[in-house]
Design an enzyme around this catalytic site. Structure first.
Site, PDB file in Angstrom:
ATOM      1  N   GLU A  47      -0.018 -23.590  -7.722  1.00 46.12           N
ATOM      2  CA  GLU A  47       0.022 -24.591  -6.646  1.00 46.12           C
ATOM      3  C   GLU A  47       1.149 -25.573  -7.000  1.00 46.12           C
ATOM      4  O   GLU A  47       1.977 -26.264  -6.333  1.00 46.12           O
ATOM      5  CB  GLU A  47      -1.396 -25.476  -6.822  1.00 46.12           C
ATOM      6  CG  GLU A  47      -1.160 -26.535  -5.721  1.00 46.12           C
ATOM      7  CD  GLU A  47      -1.686 -25.987  -4.232  1.00 46.12           C
ATOM      8  OE1 GLU A  47      -1.619 -24.660  -4.245  1.00 46.12           O
ATOM      9  OE2 GLU A  47      -1.371 -26.656  -3.203  1.00 46.12           O
ATOM     10  N   ASP A  48       1.144 -26.065  -8.375  1.00 47.20           N
ATOM     11  CA  ASP A  48       2.246 -27.240  -8.735  1.00 47.20           C
ATOM     12  C   ASP A  48       3.429 -27.175  -9.781  1.00 47.20           C
ATOM     13  O   ASP A  48       4.260 -27.610  -9.934  1.00 47.20           O
ATOM     14  CB  ASP A  48       1.115 -28.294  -9.830  1.00 47.20           C
ATOM     15  CG  ASP A  48      -0.114 -28.783  -9.094  1.00 47.20           C
ATOM     16  OD1 ASP A  48      -0.028 -28.663  -7.876  1.00 47.20           O
ATOM     17  OD2 ASP A  48      -1.006 -29.139  -9.871  1.00 47.20           O
TER      18      ASP A  48
END
Ligand code: MN
Length: 726
Positions: A76-77
């Site tokens: 996600e990051d």
């Protein structure tokens, strides 16, 4: 903050053979991936995945799950991809990490409180591997432990609400008691700091007031020793959130709050649990209605224990739980512990299949009907699908639902005007099945209306009945129009002059409501133009009757005159012989391909104009390829073998004939011999030796037509015969 080597130690304690190199690789990878990212607290981001991994190690999870804890935010990051995780670690770890990422992408909105139940269901439905949920819960737990670092007050409240509405119940569902109560207390502290502090204060006060806990503990302990029962007795303070709930439920003030401790007796085997229960009920007065046997009837999440409340040694009301060590571990660590106990020995490496199966068993073996109901409402094996509106509202539909169901769920006006649909931003056919978490957008268009084919594309009763309602109204309109046409044509043919309002007399005579019902009746074949004539022009009807009587007296008559016969031809006009049509919609056999009974057909809907029946191989169908919603699956009705001749259909053929005397008469004889009927003949071209003739014939069906073609081909004068279509 936990250190890398502390994590490793923790894992080795419950799994000597753990693949430490793998975990170290995940640690280093996560550190590099997150680079300079920082937490809200200012600490390096890596502390978060490391703490999540540590929580998972506390739950004694397998290496893959602990690694997923370390990697859970990389997809996600950071720039990490699924393929990279698969290559560097394993498909299992990549899948788990992707699963957690998918759950993280579920957007809660401000309605999540009202829809908590649906969000919990969505989580369960999206979790194919229970370990994904364990990572997600550990992630949430660490975020809640550090929530004070969050800057925005509104964000804090939102996260806390989600936690109490969605994540704590999820933890409870899979039996993670320790995680559940910690999440609850942390969330409650964020949401209601005043109440939290007051309860905490009161607890401290009660704790200092007397040594109640140790006095009850030692009395229980000595009682057990007297009976030579080996047991561990402990008093445990109830959580602040559970105390708060009890105060609200029982309307207690802080001063009335005394019952803050639950006692727990842990034994070696199940039989002893009941023995100890007997001892306690002998020793103290039991409070009626408070005994619960969760050993015989485990809770849906696998929880087992005996519960009782008694009036304790100092007149205090106390709660006591009696259970075995195994039951205790299951209550603390849920499915994880349950699974560990079932395994005889060896490497802890549960396949996802086993986990899910295990949970399923737990969920299915419960006998308490109320809890079972609660459980089936949000279990893993739901037959529902959860999708989002463009605004982020969650909508629950039955499994197999389509965008059309979704549209009708929003509103029947939206459903009726549905032109197309997008799932996650991409245009899809209206019959596409929805998946959990899909975001669905309906494109409506003015003038768009439902068509009969839609009935095959929906699963919800709501959508189906709305479509039917619309089509019925439309059918009625079409029937009125068709009935009027039939009547006007019949009346014009015989020169009757009439005005529409005269038909009220017909309606009255037929006990119908109004003029529209007369038209509809004619279209449906329940009422015939001659009956209209009989009412409006009684003298003509009498003459017709005389004519019919005369015909009956002389059956051989070939009279073609008289209104009666023409009118009865009109009566046949809506005997269609095709199944799958909408009754009352005007139907036309397409002139391009003139399909015959016996060959595959399809209906094409002309909105407002009825249905055209085409042969399935008709070339003109290509132009409707982009418009699947206009296609109506139809087929010829099975012919009643006793029913005699049905309606005749016109087929067209081209004959190539030699120039010879009597050619035409042998053609007509051949057609006559197979009971065909020539309706049109046209010489197309004349050569020196031969000429082409186009011939339209009436036949019963394809078989009949083929027999006719064979008969013609057998004629000497015929060079070629072919069917003309299109
Ligand atoms: Mn995280």
């Amino acid at each position: 903050m936990i250190r890398q080597y502390e994590l490793i130690d923790k894992i080795l304690k419950y799994n000597e053979k753990a693949d430490i190199a793998l975990i170290n690789r995940a640690y280093v990878y996560s550190m590099k991936a997150h680079g300079n990212q920082k937490r809200a607290s200012g600490e390096p981001y890596l502390t978060h995945p490391l703490e999540v991994a540590s929580i998972l190690a506390d739950l004694q999870m397998d290496e893959a799950t602990v690694c997923t804890g370390l990697l859970h935010d990389t997809l996600e990051d950071t720039l990490t991809t699924y393929d990279e995780l698969k290559e560097i670690f394993s498909e299992e770890i990549a899948d788990l990490t992707e699963g957690v990422t998918k759950l993280s992408r579920i957007n809660f909105n401000n309605k999540s409180v009202e829809q908590a139940e649906n969000f919990r269901k969505l989580f369960m439905a999206m979790t194919k591997d229970i370990r994904v949920l364990l990572v997600k819960l550990s992630d949430r737990l660490h975020n809640m432990r550090t929530i004070d670092h969050m800057k925005k007050e509104t964000s804090k409240l939102r996260v806390a609400k989600e936690t109490i509405d969605i994540f704590a119940p999820l933890a409870d569902r899979i039996g993670l008691y320790a995680v559940k109560v910690e999440l609850e207390d942390l969330a409650f502290r964020t949401l209601n700091r005043d109440e939290y502090d007051k309860i905490e204060e009161r607890k401290t006060f009660l704790r200092q007031q007397d040594d109640l806990i140790s006095r009850v503990e030692s009395e229980l302990q000595s009682e057990l020793e007297e009976h030579k029962i080996e047991a561990r007795v402990s008093g445990r303070e109830k959580t602040i959130y559970s105390i708060y709930n009890k105060m609200v439920k029982k309307n207690l003030t802080f001063d009335q709050l005394t019952d803050i401790v639950a006692y727990r007796i842990i034994l070696d085997d199940k039989a002893k649990c009941y023995e100890v229960l007997g001892l306690i009920h002998n020793l103290y007065k039991a409070i009626p209605g408070r005994f619960k046997d969760y050993i015989s009837n485990a809770k849906p999440n696998g929880y087992q224990s005996l519960h009782t409340s008694v009036i304790g040694p100092y007149g205090q009301r106390i709660e006591i739980q009696i259970r075995t060590q195994e039951m205790h571990d299951v209550s603390e660590y849920g499915v994880a512990a349950h699974w560990l106990y079932k395994q005889s020995s060896g490497n802890i490496n549960p396949s996802s299949y086993r986990w899910v199966k295990e949970l399923k068993e737990i969920l299915q073996t419960t006998e308490d009907p109320e809890e079972f109901l609660e459980n089936t409402k949000m279990d893993l094996f739901s037959d529902e699908v959860f999708v989002f509106t463009p605004k982020g509202d969650l909508i629950t539909l039955p499994y197999g639902a389509t965008p059309l169901d979704f549209a009708y769920n929003v509103h029947s006006d939206v459903g009726n005007k549905t032109h197309s649909a997008k799932i996650n931003g991409r245009i899809v056919p209206l019959k596409t099945r929805l998946n959990n978490g899909d975001q669905v957008e309906i494109v409506t268009r003015k003038g768009q209306v439902p068509n009969p084919g839609w009935r095959e594309m929906v699963t919800t009763a709501k959508a189906r009945s709305a479509i039917n309602r619309y089509l019925r109204a439309q059918e009625l309109d079409a029937q009125i129009k068709l009935g009027r046409e039939i009547l006007e044509k019949a009346m014009r043919r015989d020169g009757y002059s009439w005005v529409e309002k005269d038909l009220q007399k017909v309606a009255d005579a037929q006990k119908l409501q109004g003029i529209d019902d007369v038209f509809a009746g004619i279209a449906q074949g329940r009422l015939f133009p001659r009956q209209v004539v009989a009412v409006l022009f009684p003298e003509v009807a009498e003459a017709k009757e005389r004519e019919e009587r005369a015909k009956a007296d002389t059956p051989a008559t070939t009279s073609t005159g008289g209104a009666a016969q023409r009118l009865s031809q009109m009566d046949d006009e809506n005997a269609i012989g095709i199944d799958g049509l909408v009754s009352g919609l005007a139907v036309q056999i397409a002139g391009c391909c003139t399909p015959l009974p016996g060959e595959p057909i399809v209906g094409i809907i002309n909105t407002g104009k009825g249905v055209n029946i085409h042969a399935k191989n008709c070339k003109n169908l290509e132009q409707f390829a982009e418009d699947p919603d206009r296609w109506l699956p139809v087929k010829w009705r099975e012919k009643d073998p006793e029913g005699g001749k049905g309606k005749a259909f016109v087929a067209r053929m081209r004959l190539t004939l030699t120039h010879a005397p009597g050619v035409l008469s042998s053609v007509t004889t051949a057609i006559f011999n197979v009971e065909g009927n020539i309706v049109d003949l046209h010489i197309e071209s004349r050569g020196t030796d031969s000429y082409d003739m186009r011939c339209d014939v009436e036949v019963q069906d394809l078989d009949h037509f083929n027999r006719m073609l064979t008969a013609l081909r057998n004629l000497k004068c015929i060079i070629n015969v072919e069917r003309l279509q299109g």
